[in-house]
Design a protein around this motif. Structure first.
Motif, PDB file in Angstrom:
ATOM      1  N   MET A 282       5.468  15.008  34.878  1.00 49.27           N
ATOM      2  CA  MET A 282       5.059  15.882  35.971  1.00 49.27           C
ATOM      3  C   MET A 282       4.661  17.263  35.459  1.00 49.27           C
ATOM      4  SD  MET A 282       7.194  16.953  39.385  1.00 49.27           S
ATOM      5  CE  MET A 282       7.550  15.233  39.745  1.00 49.27           C
ATOM      6  N   LEU A 283       5.519  17.866  34.619  1.00 46.54           N
ATOM      7  CA  LEU A 283       5.201  19.182  34.071  1.00 46.54           C
ATOM      8  C   LEU A 283       3.981  19.121  33.172  1.00 46.54           C
ATOM      9  CD1 LEU A 283       8.739  20.625  33.218  1.00 46.54           C
ATOM     10  CD2 LEU A 283       7.230  21.234  35.115  1.00 46.54           C
ATOM     11  N   TYR A 284       3.826  17.988  32.477  1.00 51.28           N
ATOM     12  CA  TYR A 284       2.668  17.805  31.595  1.00 51.28           C
ATOM     13  C   TYR A 284       1.383  17.883  32.424  1.00 51.28           C
ATOM     14  CZ  TYR A 284      -0.730  15.356  28.656  1.00 51.28           C
ATOM     15  OH  TYR A 284      -1.846  15.004  27.947  1.00 51.28           O
ATOM     16  N   HIS A 285       1.362  17.217  33.552  1.00 53.72           N
ATOM     17  CA  HIS A 285       0.164  17.179  34.390  1.00 53.72           C
ATOM     18  C   HIS A 285      -0.054  18.504  35.126  1.00 53.72           C
ATOM     19  CE1 HIS A 285      -0.348  12.871  33.746  1.00 53.72           C
ATOM     20  NE2 HIS A 285       0.952  12.753  33.910  1.00 53.72           N
ATOM     21  N   LEU A 286       1.018  19.204  35.447  1.00 58.16           N
ATOM     22  CA  LEU A 286       0.895  20.455  36.176  1.00 58.16           C
ATOM     23  C   LEU A 286       0.531  21.630  35.275  1.00 58.16           C
ATOM     24  CD1 LEU A 286       3.969  20.256  38.600  1.00 58.16           C
ATOM     25  CD2 LEU A 286       1.547  20.072  39.216  1.00 58.16           C
ATOM     26  N   LEU A 287       1.134  21.686  34.092  1.00 57.99           N
ATOM     27  CA  LEU A 287       1.018  22.881  33.257  1.00 57.99           C
ATOM     28  C   LEU A 287       0.012  22.775  32.122  1.00 57.99           C
ATOM     29  CD1 LEU A 287       4.799  23.893  33.067  1.00 57.99           C
ATOM     30  CD2 LEU A 287       3.034  24.701  34.633  1.00 57.99           C
ATOM     31  N   TYR A 288      -0.097  21.584  31.513  1.00 63.83           N
ATOM     32  CA  TYR A 288      -1.011  21.481  30.367  1.00 63.83           C
ATOM     33  C   TYR A 288      -2.465  21.798  30.738  1.00 63.83           C
ATOM     34  CZ  TYR A 288      -3.706  19.665  26.483  1.00 63.83           C
ATOM     35  OH  TYR A 288      -4.595  19.542  25.444  1.00 63.83           O
ATOM     36  N   PRO A 289      -2.975  21.364  31.914  1.00 62.07           N
ATOM     37  CA  PRO A 289      -4.360  21.703  32.263  1.00 62.07           C
ATOM     38  C   PRO A 289      -4.618  23.210  32.338  1.00 62.07           C
ATOM     39  CG  PRO A 289      -3.585  19.911  33.644  1.00 62.07           C
ATOM     40  CD  PRO A 289      -2.386  20.431  32.905  1.00 62.07           C
TER      41      PRO A 289
ATOM     42  N   THR B 288      -5.997  26.460  29.086  1.00 64.22           N
ATOM     43  CA  THR B 288      -7.220  27.215  28.800  1.00 64.22           C
ATOM     44  C   THR B 288      -7.116  28.660  29.286  1.00 64.22           C
ATOM     45  OG1 THR B 288      -8.152  26.350  30.867  1.00 64.22           O
ATOM     46  CG2 THR B 288      -8.713  25.185  28.840  1.00 64.22           C
ATOM     47  N   GLU B 289      -6.295  28.884  30.297  1.00 63.86           N
ATOM     48  CA  GLU B 289      -6.080  30.237  30.811  1.00 63.86           C
ATOM     49  C   GLU B 289      -4.833  30.874  30.221  1.00 63.86           C
ATOM     50  OE1 GLU B 289      -6.324  30.555  35.077  1.00 63.86           O
ATOM     51  OE2 GLU B 289      -7.598  28.768  35.193  1.00 63.86           O
ATOM     52  N   TYR B 290      -3.816  30.053  30.005  1.00 60.19           N
ATOM     53  CA  TYR B 290      -2.561  30.558  29.435  1.00 60.19           C
ATOM     54  C   TYR B 290      -2.267  29.758  28.171  1.00 60.19           C
ATOM     55  CZ  TYR B 290      -2.254  32.191  34.256  1.00 60.19           C
ATOM     56  OH  TYR B 290      -2.527  32.761  35.484  1.00 60.19           O
ATOM     57  N   SER B 291      -2.601  30.300  27.044  1.00 56.24           N
ATOM     58  CA  SER B 291      -2.546  29.566  25.779  1.00 56.24           C
ATOM     59  C   SER B 291      -1.151  29.051  25.443  1.00 56.24           C
ATOM     60  CB  SER B 291      -3.050  30.445  24.630  1.00 56.24           C
ATOM     61  OG  SER B 291      -2.273  31.630  24.524  1.00 56.24           O
ATOM     62  N   VAL B 292      -0.120  29.733  25.961  1.00 58.64           N
ATOM     63  CA  VAL B 292       1.247  29.318  25.670  1.00 58.64           C
ATOM     64  C   VAL B 292       1.524  27.914  26.206  1.00 58.64           C
ATOM     65  CG1 VAL B 292       2.234  30.296  27.781  1.00 58.64           C
ATOM     66  CG2 VAL B 292       3.652  30.061  25.719  1.00 58.64           C
ATOM     67  N   LEU B 293       0.796  27.499  27.223  1.00 53.77           N
ATOM     68  CA  LEU B 293       1.016  26.194  27.831  1.00 53.77           C
ATOM     69  C   LEU B 293       0.435  25.053  26.997  1.00 53.77           C
ATOM     70  CD1 LEU B 293       0.371  27.018  31.610  1.00 53.77           C
ATOM     71  CD2 LEU B 293       2.542  26.900  30.382  1.00 53.77           C
ATOM     72  N   TYR B 294      -0.273  25.394  25.943  1.00 50.87           N
ATOM     73  CA  TYR B 294      -0.812  24.356  25.054  1.00 50.87           C
ATOM     74  C   TYR B 294       0.307  23.560  24.396  1.00 50.87           C
ATOM     75  CZ  TYR B 294      -3.917  22.122  21.672  1.00 50.87           C
ATOM     76  OH  TYR B 294      -4.632  21.201  20.942  1.00 50.87           O
ATOM     77  N   VAL B 295       1.495  24.157  24.360  1.00 47.53           N
ATOM     78  CA  VAL B 295       2.645  23.510  23.738  1.00 47.53           C
ATOM     79  C   VAL B 295       3.012  22.207  24.464  1.00 47.53           C
ATOM     80  CG1 VAL B 295       4.432  24.662  25.102  1.00 47.53           C
ATOM     81  CG2 VAL B 295       4.905  24.017  22.718  1.00 47.53           C
ATOM     82  N   PHE B 296       2.615  22.082  25.721  1.00 49.60           N
ATOM     83  CA  PHE B 296       2.920  20.861  26.471  1.00 49.60           C
ATOM     84  C   PHE B 296       2.122  19.659  25.971  1.00 49.60           C
ATOM     85  CE2 PHE B 296       4.793  23.895  29.322  1.00 49.60           C
ATOM     86  CZ  PHE B 296       5.846  23.208  29.909  1.00 49.60           C
TER      87      PHE B 296
ATOM     88  N   ILE C 260       4.101  16.001  21.836  1.00 49.08           N
ATOM     89  CA  ILE C 260       5.169  15.059  22.198  1.00 49.08           C
ATOM     90  C   ILE C 260       6.515  15.562  21.694  1.00 49.08           C
ATOM     91  CG2 ILE C 260       6.074  12.746  21.699  1.00 49.08           C
ATOM     92  CD1 ILE C 260       3.205  11.725  21.796  1.00 49.08           C
ATOM     93  N   THR C 261       6.515  16.177  20.512  1.00 48.91           N
ATOM     94  CA  THR C 261       7.776  16.677  19.936  1.00 48.91           C
ATOM     95  C   THR C 261       8.423  17.711  20.856  1.00 48.91           C
ATOM     96  OG1 THR C 261       6.408  18.193  18.627  1.00 48.91           O
ATOM     97  CG2 THR C 261       7.224  16.213  17.529  1.00 48.91           C
ATOM     98  N   PHE C 262       7.615  18.618  21.382  1.00 45.96           N
ATOM     99  CA  PHE C 262       8.134  19.663  22.280  1.00 45.96           C
ATOM    100  C   PHE C 262       8.725  19.039  23.539  1.00 45.96           C
ATOM    101  CE2 PHE C 262       7.332  22.322  26.032  1.00 45.96           C
ATOM    102  CZ  PHE C 262       8.058  23.459  25.715  1.00 45.96           C
ATOM    103  N   ARG C 263       7.980  18.125  24.146  1.00 41.41           N
ATOM    104  CA  ARG C 263       8.440  17.508  25.394  1.00 41.41           C
ATOM    105  C   ARG C 263       9.639  16.590  25.156  1.00 41.41           C
ATOM    106  NH1 ARG C 263       4.332  14.294  27.362  1.00 41.41           N
ATOM    107  NH2 ARG C 263       2.914  14.638  25.600  1.00 41.41           N
ATOM    108  N   THR C 264       9.726  15.977  23.982  1.00 42.65           N
ATOM    109  CA  THR C 264      10.878  15.139  23.656  1.00 42.65           C
ATOM    110  C   THR C 264      12.149  15.972  23.558  1.00 42.65           C
ATOM    111  OG1 THR C 264       9.506  13.536  22.456  1.00 42.65           O
ATOM    112  CG2 THR C 264      11.864  13.565  21.949  1.00 42.65           C
ATOM    113  N   ILE C 265      12.038  17.107  22.892  1.00 38.92           N
ATOM    114  CA  ILE C 265      13.199  17.994  22.748  1.00 38.92           C
ATOM    115  C   ILE C 265      13.722  18.419  24.116  1.00 38.92           C
ATOM    116  CG2 ILE C 265      13.936  20.297  22.006  1.00 38.92           C
ATOM    117  CD1 ILE C 265      12.041  19.931  19.566  1.00 38.92           C
TER     118      ILE C 265
END
Length: 358
Positions: free
Chosen positions: A1-8, A11-19, A22-27
């Protein structure tokens, strides 16, 4: 859910590229599962105690178990919740493998819940009959296997540990083979759940091992380097495995000796089924036999005991599953548990060694 909401929005907020990683989301799926367990665990135990949902102890079992009579059970519902919620929160929900594994986990959990409910709440000592339970497990495993087979991208070859160039194609026979893996894994974990923390410890170790195996299988470059089956999309299962690790650690906090709560069939059946599904999807069905060696030994001890007594009238072990055999030999319960955990760690390392010995 967060992947679909935040990763798109990266392009506006580069910090969200971390989503994207897989390693980040697994942790964070692991941490989320752990927090859910810690937060809801005390409430669940208190609720089960209030509802008098306590474990019944077989009178034919070791006498040391009689003190456990009335300990809250069905705690596996907490494990299942702590796996499903973080997975839905952190995983890519367009991934078919995620839904297949959740289907098996939830389906097997439902079977276990009904069985536990009938035994503990309705005081029906038989619960679901063994035949009904097995048919239910076969049904969900078959649905999962058919979804994989007809996905159009799934490989029906069988990978053999230590042999890199031997990959027989099972074709249509892969479906019953996959069903066997999932059903067998589920029941093996169920048989192991007999001492405080005995099943959940090796389960955490196995889930952590398959976390790595799923990540490697989903990474094309690493899979090619290690000469293992590369499976597009399998890396997302690392998130689900991370949730299993977090949920297992959180449950172990309350299940460690002396246990405040038992997982019941709702936990053991769902955990074993999910592990089997991940093994099938990542093409590590036979590696599962190594990683889950403790579960295999426990299941084999029951099979050997039944066959020996039925045909020769003799017991090979003082009591099966084999952990009861060691109890009756005088081993303290914590010693059995920790030694089985140590064996599980060794088996996991052996299983990981097959990545290079192919």
């Amino acid at each position: 859910m967060l992947y679909h909401l935040l990763y798109p929005l990266h392009t506006e907020y580069s910090v969200l590229y971390v989503f994207r990683y897989i390693t980040f989301r697994t942790i964070y799926a692991t941490i989320t599962a752990l927090l859910i367990s810690f937060i809801l665990g005390p409430w669940l135990i208190a609720t089960l105690q209030k509802m008098q949902i306590g474990q019944s102890i077989r009178k034919v079992g070791p006498e040391s178990h009689f003190v456990k009579e009335g300990t809250p059970t069905m705690g596996g519902a907490l494990i299942l919740l702590a796996i499903i919620m973080p997975t839905l929160l952190w995983a890519d929900l367009s991934n078919l493998y995620i839904w297949i594994t959740l289907l098996v986990a939830a389906g097997y959990g439902a079977i276990g819940f009904i069985d536990d409910y009938l035994k503990v709440v309705r005081k029906n000592s038989d619960g679901i009959s063994a035949r009904q339970k097995l048919l239910g497990q076969i049904f969900f495993a078959t649905v999962a296997a058919l979804m994989l087979y007809f996905s159009g991208t799934f490989d029906t070859t069988l990978s053999l540990p230590f042999l890199k160039n031997v990959r027989p194609d099972l074709g249509l026979f892969y479906i019953p083979f996959a069903v066997l893996v999932m059903v067998g894994s589920s029941n093996a974990v169920n048989l192991t759940d007999g001492l405080d923390g005995l099943a959940i410890g090796p389960m955490i170790i196995a889930a952590a091992t398959f976390l790595l195996l799923a990540y490697l299988a989903g990474n094309a470059k690493l899979a090619e380097y290690l000469q293992i089956n590369g499976i597009s999309g399998a890396g997302e299962l690392a998130i689900l495995c991370g949730a299993m690790v977090g949920a297992g650690l959180g449950f172990l906090w309350f299940n460690t000796y002396p246990a405040q709560v038992f997982m019941g069939d709702v936990g053991s059946l769902s955990l074993g089924g999910a592990l089997g599904a991940v093994a099938v999807i990542t093409k590590n069905e036979l590696v599962l036999v190594i990683v889950g060696g403790i579960f295999v030994i426990e299941a084999l001890s029951v099979i050997v005991q039944v066959i020996s007594f039925r045909y020769w009238g003799r017991r090979v072990f003082r009591m099966a599953p084999i952990h009861h055999h060691f109890e009756l030999k005088g081993w303290p319960e914590p010693k059995i548990i920790v030694r089985f955990w140590i064996i599980s760690i060794i088996l996991a390392l052996v299983a990981l060694s097959t990545l290079k010995l192919r």
